[in-house]
Write an enzyme that holds these catalytic residues in place. Structure first.
Site, PDB file in Angstrom:
ATOM      1  N   TYR A 218       1.148  -0.877   0.153  1.00 40.75           N
ATOM      2  CA  TYR A 218      -0.268   0.019  -0.112  1.00 40.75           C
ATOM      3  C   TYR A 218       1.058   1.166  -0.013  1.00 40.75           C
ATOM      4  O   TYR A 218       0.865   2.146  -1.014  1.00 40.75           O
ATOM      5  CB  TYR A 218      -0.455  -0.384   1.762  1.00 40.75           C
ATOM      6  CG  TYR A 218      -1.815   1.366   1.254  1.00 40.75           C
ATOM      7  CD1 TYR A 218      -3.114   1.619   0.306  1.00 40.75           C
ATOM      8  CD2 TYR A 218      -1.762   1.678   2.666  1.00 40.75           C
ATOM      9  CE1 TYR A 218      -3.574   2.567   0.581  1.00 40.75           C
ATOM     10  CE2 TYR A 218      -2.357   3.380   2.844  1.00 40.75           C
ATOM     11  CZ  TYR A 218      -3.207   3.433   1.738  1.00 40.75           C
ATOM     12  OH  TYR A 218      -4.619   4.398   2.571  1.00 40.75           O
TER      13      TYR A 218
HETATM   14  N1  NAP Z   1      -9.237   5.313   5.793  1.00 38.52           N
HETATM   15  C1  NAP Z   1      -8.107   6.040   6.528  1.00 38.52           C
HETATM   16  O1  NAP Z   1      -7.551   5.425   7.400  1.00 38.52           O
HETATM   17  C2  NAP Z   1      -7.206   6.639   5.048  1.00 38.52           C
HETATM   18  C3  NAP Z   1      -5.861   6.564   5.201  1.00 38.52           C
HETATM   19  C4  NAP Z   1      -4.769   7.070   4.705  1.00 38.52           C
HETATM   20  C5  NAP Z   1      -5.356   6.705   3.200  1.00 38.52           C
HETATM   21  N2  NAP Z   1      -6.773   7.028   3.103  1.00 38.52           N
HETATM   22  C6  NAP Z   1      -7.326   7.377   1.231  1.00 38.52           C
HETATM   23  O2  NAP Z   1      -8.213   7.913   1.289  1.00 38.52           O
HETATM   24  C7  NAP Z   1      -8.937   7.402   0.242  1.00 38.52           C
HETATM   25  C8  NAP Z   1     -10.073   6.704   0.461  1.00 38.52           C
HETATM   26  O3  NAP Z   1     -10.327   5.818   1.172  1.00 38.52           O
HETATM   27  P1  NAP Z   1     -11.706   5.726   2.045  1.00 38.52           P
HETATM   28  O4  NAP Z   1     -11.076   5.376   3.161  1.00 38.52           O
HETATM   29  O5  NAP Z   1     -12.950   6.708   1.825  1.00 38.52           O
HETATM   30  O6  NAP Z   1     -12.108   4.150   1.870  1.00 38.52           O
HETATM   31  P2  NAP Z   1     -13.493   3.953   0.742  1.00 38.52           P
HETATM   32  O7  NAP Z   1     -14.774   4.525   1.714  1.00 38.52           O
HETATM   33  O8  NAP Z   1     -13.923   2.587   0.510  1.00 38.52           O
HETATM   34  O9  NAP Z   1     -14.187   4.108  -0.601  1.00 38.52           O
HETATM   35  C9  NAP Z   1     -12.450   3.985  -1.460  1.00 38.52           C
HETATM   36  C10 NAP Z   1     -13.286   4.744  -2.763  1.00 38.52           C
HETATM   37  O10 NAP Z   1     -12.162   4.190  -3.592  1.00 38.52           O
HETATM   38  C11 NAP Z   1     -13.765   3.687  -4.982  1.00 38.52           C
HETATM   39  N3  NAP Z   1     -12.809   2.298  -5.378  1.00 38.52           N
HETATM   40  C12 NAP Z   1     -11.804   1.437  -5.214  1.00 38.52           C
HETATM   41  N4  NAP Z   1     -11.234   0.949  -6.344  1.00 38.52           N
HETATM   42  C13 NAP Z   1     -11.754   1.649  -7.308  1.00 38.52           C
HETATM   43  C14 NAP Z   1     -11.636   1.187  -8.773  1.00 38.52           C
HETATM   44  N5  NAP Z   1     -11.181   0.115  -9.361  1.00 38.52           N
HETATM   45  N6  NAP Z   1     -12.046   2.147  -9.186  1.00 38.52           N
HETATM   46  C15 NAP Z   1     -13.213   2.877  -9.560  1.00 38.52           C
HETATM   47  N7  NAP Z   1     -13.038   3.624  -7.942  1.00 38.52           N
HETATM   48  C16 NAP Z   1     -12.980   2.479  -7.100  1.00 38.52           C
HETATM   49  C17 NAP Z   1     -14.811   3.175  -4.016  1.00 38.52           C
HETATM   50  O11 NAP Z   1     -15.788   3.226  -4.616  1.00 38.52           O
HETATM   51  P3  NAP Z   1     -15.928   1.516  -6.320  1.00 38.52           P
HETATM   52  O12 NAP Z   1     -16.089   0.915  -5.062  1.00 38.52           O
HETATM   53  O13 NAP Z   1     -18.040   2.540  -5.953  1.00 38.52           O
HETATM   54  O14 NAP Z   1     -15.021   1.425  -6.925  1.00 38.52           O
HETATM   55  C18 NAP Z   1     -14.488   3.768  -3.066  1.00 38.52           C
HETATM   56  O15 NAP Z   1     -15.943   4.974  -3.598  1.00 38.52           O
HETATM   57  C19 NAP Z   1      -8.080   6.112  -0.459  1.00 38.52           C
HETATM   58  O16 NAP Z   1      -7.001   6.718  -1.726  1.00 38.52           O
HETATM   59  C20 NAP Z   1      -7.479   5.528   0.822  1.00 38.52           C
HETATM   60  O17 NAP Z   1      -6.440   4.651   0.348  1.00 38.52           O
HETATM   61  C21 NAP Z   1      -7.550   6.273   3.444  1.00 38.52           C
END
Ligand code: NAP
Length: 294
Positions: free
Chosen positions: A177
């Protein structure tokens, strides 16, 4: 916290008490991963600032739900389904978006996936490294490259990447990751130098834990302090408006400094941390229904 090197105009807005309309008003903002979590919350806030939001993700029903709530609040949104690991689909998306809504002024590369799994459990799982690179690096890279020429031609554009404090911390079990997010973080720093004279800038947002669906399978996160998706989205919107180079956390910065000035001490501390927090049941495959999210 961590708003470094903001643009002079943003500094003036801050000194003036952030008065006046948001710079997002009347602009087009594309948010990937807008169907849940940080992306959904960002899309709602950006729309409330008066922007036309372009929602992108795979799940059409969830995108329709987010779009409906933006429109119900009087905002403007368009939605496009796209699997952002499919490079041809991204090219088609770029073509459609440019034809339908014109130049994208702001891009939020938010869609992503996290994998937390130790090397011990990864020797026969090379696909973990490939799929994190596909969605966290090659996808946003292809999309950004598709939208950049029009931004540069109009002399304005800003790209916000949602990366992770792991870029600074280099936490064990997150090699797949963090390496993929680091690739995007580094690529954008360099791209921003080449596009600087054209008025196109980049922000890397190095979030720590945010309470979203992504972190649910990881039992090691139970009881850990986290930000809400709405709190994270407020920081994304501020980064869109102020265009800093980086947004990060104090622990992330400290971790980054220790990694530079005392790398072996940092290794020893992280090795101890690695021993003390085991792989989750999902990472071990003990809960097959969620293990693919890990
Ligand atoms: N949560 C944390 O602790 C954290 C910390 C640091 C950074 N982040 C980053 O924040 C970002 C958002 O994550 P989140 O925490 O909000 O999680 P989340 O609710 O699981 O959101 C992930 C999003 O990515 C989309 N996605 C995943 N695979 C995809 C694909 N192949 N094509 C198009 N869309 C795709 C999903 O939509 P669909 O399934 O509808 O495609 C969903 O809208 C990510 O990049 C993550 O690495 C998260």
């Amino acid at each position: 916290m961590g708003l470094l090197w903001v643009t002079p105009r943003a500094r003036l807005r801050r000194l003036a008490g952030r008065g006046g309309p948001s710079p997002l008003a009347g602009r087009t903002v594309l948010v990937t991963g807008a169907s849940s979590g940080i992306g959904e919350a960002t899309a709602l806030l950006v729309a409330a600032r008066g922007a036309h939001v372009v929602l992108v993700a795979r799940r059409a029903d969830e995108l329709a739900r987010v779009r409906a709530s933006i429109e119900a609040a009087g905002g403007r949104a368009s939605s496009y389904t796209c699997d952002l690991t499919d490079l041809d689909a991204i090219d088609a998306l770029v073509e459609r978006v440019l034809a339908d809504v014109g130049t994208v002024d702001y891009l939020v590369n938010n869609a992503g996936r996290s994998i937390r799994r130790s090397l011990d459990l990864s020797y026969d799982r090379f696909h973990d490294f490939e799929r994190t690179m596909a969605i966290n690096y090659f996808g946003p890279l292809r999309l950004t490259m598709g939208l950049l020429p029009a931004m540069r031609a109009q002399g304005f554009g800003h790209v916000v990447n949602i990366v992770t404090w792991g870029v600074q911390m280099k936490a064990p079990k997150f090699a797949a990751y963090i390496a993929s997010k680091t690739a995007l973080d580094t690529w954008s720093r360099i791209a921003g130098r080449e596009t600087y004279d054209d008025g196109v800038t980049f922000t890397n947002m190095r979030f720590s834990l945010v309470a979203t669906a992504m972190v649910v399978p990881t039992d090691a996160y139970d009881n850990r302090t986290s930000m809400s998706a709405e709190q994270a989205a407020a920081k994304v919107v501020r980064a869109l408006e102020d265009r800093p180079v980086t947004w990060d956390t104090v622990p992330g910065r400290i971790g980054g400094v220790v990694n530079v000035v005392a790398p072996r001490l940092s290794d020893a501390l992280m090795a101890r941390f690695h021993r003390s927090v085991p792989d989750s049941a999902a990472a071990r495959g003990a809960t097959p229904e969620v293990s693919e999210q890990q």
